[in-house]
Design a protein around this motif. Sequence first.
Motif, short mmCIF file in Angstrom:
data_model
loop_
_atom_site.label_atom_id
_atom_site.label_comp_id
_atom_site.label_asym_id
_atom_site.label_seq_id
_atom_site.Cartn_x
_atom_site.Cartn_y
_atom_site.Cartn_z
N VAL A 43 0.68 -0.88 0.36
CA VAL A 43 0.35 -0.31 0.05
C VAL A 43 0.75 1.09 0.20
N ALA A 44 2.30 1.49 0.81
CA ALA A 44 2.35 2.30 0.75
C ALA A 44 3.31 2.80 -0.59
N ASP A 50 1.31 7.17 -6.31
CA ASP A 50 0.02 7.54 -6.39
C ASP A 50 0.59 9.03 -6.20
N THR A 51 0.58 9.56 -5.18
CA THR A 51 0.80 11.01 -4.50
C THR A 51 2.39 11.61 -3.84
N GLY A 52 3.35 11.16 -4.87
CA GLY A 52 5.06 11.20 -4.57
C GLY A 52 5.30 11.81 -3.14
N ARG A 53 4.79 10.75 -2.12
CA ARG A 53 4.68 11.30 -0.53
C ARG A 53 4.81 10.13 -0.41
N THR A 54 6.36 9.61 1.19
CA THR A 54 6.78 8.51 1.54
C THR A 54 6.29 9.05 2.76
N VAL A 55 6.02 7.73 3.25
CA VAL A 55 5.66 6.72 4.73
C VAL A 55 7.07 6.07 5.13
N SER A 56 7.66 6.19 6.38
CA SER A 56 8.30 5.48 6.95
C SER A 56 7.19 4.51 7.57
N LEU A 57 7.76 2.79 7.84
CA LEU A 57 6.53 1.37 8.47
C LEU A 57 7.47 1.16 9.80
N THR A 58 6.86 1.21 10.53
CA THR A 58 7.62 0.10 11.84
C THR A 58 6.80 -0.51 11.85
N GLY A 228 -1.20 15.80 16.27
CA GLY A 228 -0.15 16.41 15.72
C GLY A 228 0.48 15.62 14.73
N ALA A 229 -0.15 15.41 13.61
CA ALA A 229 0.08 14.80 12.18
C ALA A 229 0.70 15.25 11.54
N SER A 230 0.99 15.11 10.40
CA SER A 230 1.39 15.43 9.17
C SER A 230 0.54 15.51 8.28
N GLU A 231 0.72 16.36 7.40
CA GLU A 231 -0.52 16.04 6.05
C GLU A 231 -0.08 15.10 5.29
N THR A 232 1.26 14.48 4.96
CA THR A 232 1.03 13.44 4.48
C THR A 232 0.93 12.56 5.33
N ALA A 233 0.92 12.53 6.70
CA ALA A 233 0.36 11.16 7.89
C ALA A 233 -1.33 11.17 7.04
N SER A 234 -2.36 12.04 7.37
CA SER A 234 -2.97 12.07 7.08
C SER A 234 -4.22 12.13 5.85
N ARG A 235 -3.05 12.52 4.59
CA ARG A 235 -3.06 11.56 3.13
C ARG A 235 -2.84 9.83 3.03
N PHE A 236 -2.26 9.77 3.72
CA PHE A 236 -1.50 8.33 4.34
C PHE A 236 -2.88 7.82 4.24
N TYR A 237 -3.47 7.88 5.34
CA TYR A 237 -5.12 7.72 6.60
C TYR A 237 -5.95 7.68 5.81
N ALA A 238 -6.67 8.88 4.92
CA ALA A 238 -7.29 8.34 4.00
C ALA A 238 -7.41 7.66 2.84
N TYR A 239 -6.05 7.83 2.03
CA TYR A 239 -5.37 6.16 0.93
C TYR A 239 -5.91 5.12 1.40
N ILE A 240 -5.25 5.00 3.05
CA ILE A 240 -5.76 2.86 3.52
C ILE A 240 -6.92 3.32 2.97
N PRO A 243 -9.89 2.87 -2.67
CA PRO A 243 -10.23 1.38 -3.32
C PRO A 243 -8.43 0.84 -4.24
N THR A 244 -7.72 1.57 -4.26
CA THR A 244 -6.20 0.83 -4.09
C THR A 244 -5.78 0.59 -2.69
N ALA A 245 -5.87 1.11 -2.22
CA ALA A 245 -5.80 0.21 -0.58
C ALA A 245 -6.36 -0.76 -0.43
N ARG A 246 -7.88 -0.49 -0.53
CA ARG A 246 -9.23 -1.86 0.20
C ARG A 246 -8.45 -3.28 -0.82
#
Length: 261
Positions: A43-44, A50-58, A228-240, A243-246
């Motif tokens: 998903v990441a 799709d967005t050009g943004r990255t997240v760091s997964l743990t 305090g979550a960033s815009e990228t984190a908020s967008r990833f939350y919405a992305y999950i 349809p692609t993530a689902r």
Amino acid sequence: MIRLLIRWWAPLLVALSLTTPAWAETPPNIAAAADLRFALTEVAAAFQRDTGRTVSLTFGSSGNFFRQIQQGAPFQLFLSADEQYALDLARAGKTQGPGTLYAVGRLALVAPKGSPLRVDERLSGLRAAIARGQITRFAIANPEHAPYGDRAMEALKHTRLWDALSGKLVLGDSVTQAFQFAVSGGAQGGIVAYSLVRDPAFAARTDFALLPASWHRPLLQRMVLIKGASETASRFYAYIQGPTARHILTRYGFALPNARR
């Protein structure tokens, strides 16, 4: 001339500072339940494409992440395998609201090829192997802090196999570690997340069976944005939730909250 150059460059520098590209952000730290290791990594990657943004997964056990976030660990989004941890963080005022359910997890019995354990969805093969003395090590996640370990314990108690296995258990710190124990030959098998056994890399090396959901409390998986979550984190939350993530989550065996099975 110098004064003219400064006057010309100043508005341009301001404009550039207001349009900093997303890739210049520090990728937000995401705490994710271990059962998501394969699915959320995919998903990441799709999110970045799709967005050009990255997240760091743990990845790890939900109970451990719950305690770390309570103590101020710098995670911006928490995807729990048990919604209670996420709801407790919300009640403690650590999150931006109660979040949302993103998936329903399932349990699977798994054994490496060549194991004396015959895999089936009713655990009759496990029962027979125990009776023959062929099970000396059986892997589950630690029930004290890993939701999949807790539900594995419930399933084994439901089938009245818990007492017979309690002295033979190999406990993983997370369900991913339990999965590694179960398929590496360190154990004759184990009960782990269905989403992990669905990974194609293990298909030729293991046998697995989906266990009945009625044997344990449901694994309702909830995610919450941390304050305090960033815009990228908020967008990833919405992305999950999109349809692609689902589609990816479904492919890894997760049931979706509005299509629970």
